[in-house]
Design an enzyme around this catalytic site. Structure first.
Site, PDB file in Angstrom:
ATOM      1  N   CYS A   2       0.821  -1.214   0.000  1.00 16.80           N
ATOM      2  CA  CYS A   2       0.000   0.000   0.000  1.00 16.80           C
ATOM      3  C   CYS A   2       0.858   1.269   0.000  1.00 16.80           C
ATOM      4  CB  CYS A   2      -0.892   0.049   1.228  1.00 16.80           C
ATOM      5  SG  CYS A   2      -2.015  -1.334   1.321  1.00 16.80           S
ATOM      6  N   ARG A  27       5.445   0.073  -5.833  1.00 15.30           N
ATOM      7  CA  ARG A  27       5.313  -0.695  -4.593  1.00 15.30           C
ATOM      8  C   ARG A  27       4.381  -1.885  -4.749  1.00 15.30           C
ATOM      9  NH1 ARG A  27       6.689   2.422   0.055  1.00 15.30           N
ATOM     10  NH2 ARG A  27       5.063   1.487   1.329  1.00 15.30           N
ATOM     11  N   TRP A  73      -2.751  -2.750  -1.712  1.00 14.65           N
ATOM     12  CA  TRP A  73      -2.336  -4.123  -1.990  1.00 14.65           C
ATOM     13  C   TRP A  73      -3.132  -4.977  -1.009  1.00 14.65           C
ATOM     14  CZ3 TRP A  73       0.162  -8.277   0.382  1.00 14.65           C
ATOM     15  CH2 TRP A  73       0.718  -9.232  -0.485  1.00 14.65           C
ATOM     16  N   ASN A  97      -1.611   2.231   5.481  1.00 14.04           N
ATOM     17  CA  ASN A  97      -0.633   1.221   5.060  1.00 14.04           C
ATOM     18  C   ASN A  97      -0.252   0.435   6.306  1.00 14.04           C
ATOM     19  OD1 ASN A  97       1.527  -0.262   4.133  1.00 14.04           O
ATOM     20  ND2 ASN A  97       2.934   1.473   4.017  1.00 14.04           N
ATOM     21  N   GLY A  98      -0.397  -0.905   6.246  1.00 11.13           N
ATOM     22  CA  GLY A  98      -0.069  -1.737   7.402  1.00 11.13           C
ATOM     23  C   GLY A  98      -1.201  -2.714   7.682  1.00 11.13           C
ATOM     24  N   GLU A 464      18.275 -17.216  -7.228  1.00  7.98           N
ATOM     25  CA  GLU A 464      17.900 -15.850  -7.581  1.00  7.98           C
ATOM     26  C   GLU A 464      17.476 -15.774  -9.059  1.00  7.98           C
ATOM     27  OE1 GLU A 464      17.039 -13.265  -6.229  1.00  7.98           O
ATOM     28  OE2 GLU A 464      17.319 -11.665  -7.694  1.00  7.98           O
ATOM     29  N   LYS A 468      13.840 -14.461 -10.252  1.00  6.77           N
ATOM     30  CA  LYS A 468      13.735 -13.319 -11.167  1.00  6.77           C
ATOM     31  C   LYS A 468      12.839 -13.676 -12.346  1.00  6.77           C
ATOM     32  CE  LYS A 468      15.522 -10.828  -9.742  1.00  6.77           C
ATOM     33  NZ  LYS A 468      14.821 -10.132  -8.728  1.00  6.77           N
ATOM     34  N   GLU A 471       9.057 -14.237 -11.129  1.00 10.25           N
ATOM     35  CA  GLU A 471       8.309 -13.088 -10.614  1.00 10.25           C
ATOM     36  C   GLU A 471       7.872 -12.141 -11.725  1.00 10.25           C
ATOM     37  OE1 GLU A 471      10.414 -10.967  -7.476  1.00 10.25           O
ATOM     38  OE2 GLU A 471      12.228 -10.836  -8.632  1.00 10.25           O
ATOM     39  N   HIS A 487      16.722 -37.020  -7.766  1.00  9.86           N
ATOM     40  CA  HIS A 487      15.912 -37.599  -6.681  1.00  9.86           C
ATOM     41  C   HIS A 487      14.450 -37.178  -6.826  1.00  9.86           C
ATOM     42  CE1 HIS A 487      19.463 -39.185  -4.790  1.00  9.86           C
ATOM     43  NE2 HIS A 487      20.029 -38.010  -4.939  1.00  9.86           N
ATOM     44  N   LYS A 584       6.886  -4.110  -3.957  1.00  5.41           N
ATOM     45  CA  LYS A 584       8.310  -3.788  -3.804  1.00  5.41           C
ATOM     46  C   LYS A 584       8.700  -3.714  -2.330  1.00  5.41           C
ATOM     47  CE  LYS A 584      12.254  -2.258  -5.515  1.00  5.41           C
ATOM     48  NZ  LYS A 584      13.039  -3.298  -6.207  1.00  5.41           N
TER      49      LYS A 584
HETATM   50  C1  G6P Z   1       9.593  -8.295  -2.066  1.00 13.10           C
HETATM   51  C2  G6P Z   1      10.239  -7.856  -3.364  1.00 13.10           C
HETATM   52  C3  G6P Z   1      11.532  -8.635  -3.588  1.00 13.10           C
HETATM   53  C4  G6P Z   1      12.461  -8.433  -2.394  1.00 13.10           C
HETATM   54  C5  G6P Z   1      11.769  -8.824  -1.089  1.00 13.10           C
HETATM   55  C6  G6P Z   1      12.568  -8.351   0.111  1.00 13.10           C
HETATM   56  O1  G6P Z   1       9.133  -9.600  -2.176  1.00 13.10           O
HETATM   57  O2  G6P Z   1       9.353  -8.061  -4.444  1.00 13.10           O
HETATM   58  O3  G6P Z   1      12.184  -8.167  -4.763  1.00 13.10           O
HETATM   59  O4  G6P Z   1      13.609  -9.195  -2.586  1.00 13.10           O
HETATM   60  O5  G6P Z   1      10.491  -8.188  -0.971  1.00 13.10           O
HETATM   61  O6  G6P Z   1      12.567  -6.950   0.117  1.00 13.10           O
HETATM   62  P1  G6P Z   1      13.650  -6.057   0.803  1.00 13.10           P
HETATM   63  O7  G6P Z   1      13.184  -4.649   0.569  1.00 13.10           O
HETATM   64  O8  G6P Z   1      13.629  -6.428   2.260  1.00 13.10           O
HETATM   65  O9  G6P Z   1      14.945  -6.353   0.166  1.00 13.10           O
END
Ligand code: G6P
Length: 589
Positions: A2, A27, A73, A97-98, A464, A468, A471, A487, A584
């Site tokens: 949010c 975000r 969100w 937000n929260g 990672e 990537k 997502e 396995h 984000k």
């Molecule tokens: C969300 C983002 C990811 C990020 C993760 C941790 O899921 O989409 O890209 O790696 O949060 O976020 P931070 O701000 O703690 O690195």
């Protein structure tokens, strides 16, 4: 997650609120809304989906000079118009937000008092609670003080009370909120990018403070007026525009050589090492967790310190075993991730030393950790992290390197040579970024499943790469330890199943060669990312990256993984910078 914006001042409010909301789009959100005051009346417009839906329902030139806005969100209740913010109950309209944890109890009490609710959100309950208390006290400062005592959970609120149609009130606990200032214009926002088109000057609202914005801006703590330090955003405001690129993600990847330079320069000045610690926990979420896995490998291998890496949402609820000479590192781009912040607080409660590796200056984690090292990525807008991940990996690599040297585990010549090689790496990733990855993306984008393989350090990187890809392209991908594939999961490899095999770790490459052959024998299409030539029968496509050393090689390897993900997402027509359902800055647990 949010996003909150608000404006009161001399200019027409709707264009400002909309622009600020757009700046917070990164975000992640699934509905948006605005409340504004016109002729002392409150008007609320909310829409499901993108901000452009909201924009189409507003007459942008409306004669209004104050309002609040929100991107939601969904947490409590589906993402529809009713659950979208702002929420109005009685005289109170607010954005949030929260998460309010005791909202169900509060709702039941309020229902007994005669309040009815249109939607399912915790926020609407808070609007009713504020209204109820305000009806008794007729004083917003006293009301907000009382409200904060009744709320459990995390929040940042932008609030309008009908009796004060020229005023925005703001309070927060554990969710970020800033107050922007420019002459007689005042703003509230969840994050600095929202206000950068208008001002670089802002106040950080602290827990327990109330901001009151109208024709001036006043702060209170427990009813007493307080003075606050005005801060100035020092970053480059071009970081919040695409600078001619189609997507922020591409622009941010193109910034990676520069980010690497800046990070190395910054770390050369940094005196902190792991010298005094006998064990380390690294705690983080998402990509930052993957950074921890790369860090573990380098710290254990070179600095000879055992490292335990855990996702914060698990770590915060497990049994805790405090140890002597133990360091807890939390890694976070945003510095606001709720689970990571909670893990940090837990470590502090147990009297452990804490280090935050954080990108956003003065974020909650940066302020809570005993010690903070900032990553030098600058603002990152695309939801999928690229340059910030690179900066995190570089920071941990350099900490491992410096510790190894300080512990006499590495000779001076070698240390200096490796330190210098990061600058060589910056030039080389510039070249890697300009290679063609569309060829590999074409082989992948029509498929439904993909495997990423690796061993040791390569496995950490594969995780990672896999994240990537999924997502942003919504293509199912799974990262597997190369040796573990047989396995079970190898049964999913069919004719043409794409398998990306990360092979930069010299010590175990020959093992990965065999695993690639096993995959190929079952029809899998192997794209190998390696820093040395491989036997012809161990891959279908080879992406050769420079061979530098264990500290810099991981940074090289992440470039093709990020680029392939980008092109696959593009070919699948995805919203690359704002993938569905993702946020984000994840400020709820
Ligand atoms: C969300 C983002 C990811 C990020 C993760 C941790 O899921 O989409 O890209 O790696 O949060 O976020 P931070 O701000 O703690 O690195």
């Amino acid at each position: 997650m949010c996003g909150i914006v608000g404006y009161v001042g001399q200019k027409k409010a709707l264009p400002i609120l909309l622009n600020s909301l757009k700046a917070l789009e990164y975000r992640g959100y699934d509905s948006a809304g605005i409340a504004y005051i016109k002729d002392k009346d409150i008007h609320i417009i909310k829409k499901q989906g993108k901000i452009k839906n909201l924009e189409q329902s507003l007459s942008i030139d409306e004669d209004t000079y104050m309002g609040i806005g929100h991107t939601r969100w969904a947490t409590h209740g589906i993402p529809n118009e009713i659950n979208a913010h702002p929420h109005k109950v009685g005289k109170i309209t607010l954005v949030h937000n929260g998460i309010i944890e005791n909202y169900e109890e509060l709702r039941q009490e309020l229902v007994k008092d005669g309040y009815t609710f249109k939607g399912e959100t915790d926020t609407e309950v808070v609007a009713a609670l504020i209204d109820k208390i305000y009806q008794k006290k007729h004083d917003m400062l006293k009301t907000l003080d009382k409200v904060t005592n009744k709320l459990e959970g995390t929040y940042a609120f932008g609030i309008i009370c009908e009796d004060y149609p020229d005023t925005i009130y703001a309070i927060r606990k554990d969710s970020p909120l800033i107050i922007g200032v420019k002459d007689k214009d005042y703003f509230i926002a969840s994050d600095v990018p929202a206000i950068l088109n208008y001002t670089r000057e802002y106040y950080l609202l602290e827990q327990g403070e109330v901001a009151v914005l109208n024709n001036t801006c006043t702060f209170y703590m427990k009813g007493q007026e307080i003075n606050k330090e005005l801060k100035s955003f020092e970053g480059d405001s071009s970081s919040v525009s695409k600078n001619g690129y189609d997507h922020f993600m591409m622009k941010e990847m193109m910034e990676e050589p520069d980010v690497l330079h800046k990070t190395v320069h910054h770390m050369k000045e940094e005196s902190f090492t792991f010298m005094n610690y006998q064990s380390i926990d690294i705690v983080a979420c998402g990509s930052a967790y993957h950074t921890g896995l790369v860090g573990k490998y380098l710290i254990e291998q070179y600095a000879d310190i055992p490292v335990n890496v855990e996702v914060a949402s698990e770590y915060r609820y497990k049994k805790f075993f405090p140890k002597k000479n133990h360091l807890v590192i939390v890694i976070s781009q945003s510095g606001e991730t709720a689970d990571t912040l909670a893990a940090l607080k837990l470590a502090k409660e147990n009297n452990l030393d804490t280090l935050g590796i954080v990108n956003v200056k003065e974020s909650s984690i940066a302020r809570e950790a005993d010690r903070v090292i900032y990553t030098m990525a600058g603002p990152e807008i695309a939801v999928a992290t690229t340059k910030a991940y690179l900066a995190q990996v570089t920071t941990l690599s350099l900490l491992a390197l410096k510790t190894a040297y300080e512990k006499n585990l590495m000779k001076k010549d070698e240390y200096e040579e490796i330190l210098h090689s990061f600058d060589v790496g910056a030039v080389k990733i510039g070249k890697l970024l300009n290679k063609d990855y569309e060829k590999q993306a074409k082989k992948i984008y029509k498929k439904n499943d993909l495997f990423y393989l690796g061993r040791g350090l390569d496995y950490a990187l594969a995780m990672e790469g896999s994240l990537k890809l999924k997502e942003i392209s919504y293509l199912h991908s799974e990262a597997y330890a190369s040796g573990e594939l047989k396995h079970g999961t190898i049964s999913l490899v069919e004719d043409g199943t794409p398998v990306i095999s990360v092979m930069i770790d010299d010590h175990i490459r020959s093992k990965s060669v065999s695993n690639n052959k096993e995959v190929r024998a079952r029809g899998g299409y192997v794209i190998a990312i390696s820093n040395t030539e491989l036997p012809n029968d161990s891959y279908d496509d080879l992406i050769l990256i420079p061979q530098i050393n264990d500290f810099v090689n991981p940074i090289m390897a992440l470039i093709p993984m990020q680029m392939i993900s980008y092109y696959v997402a593009k070919m699948r027509g995805c919203d690359i910078d704002k993938p569905k359902n993702l946020a984000k800055s994840v400020t709820v647990e």
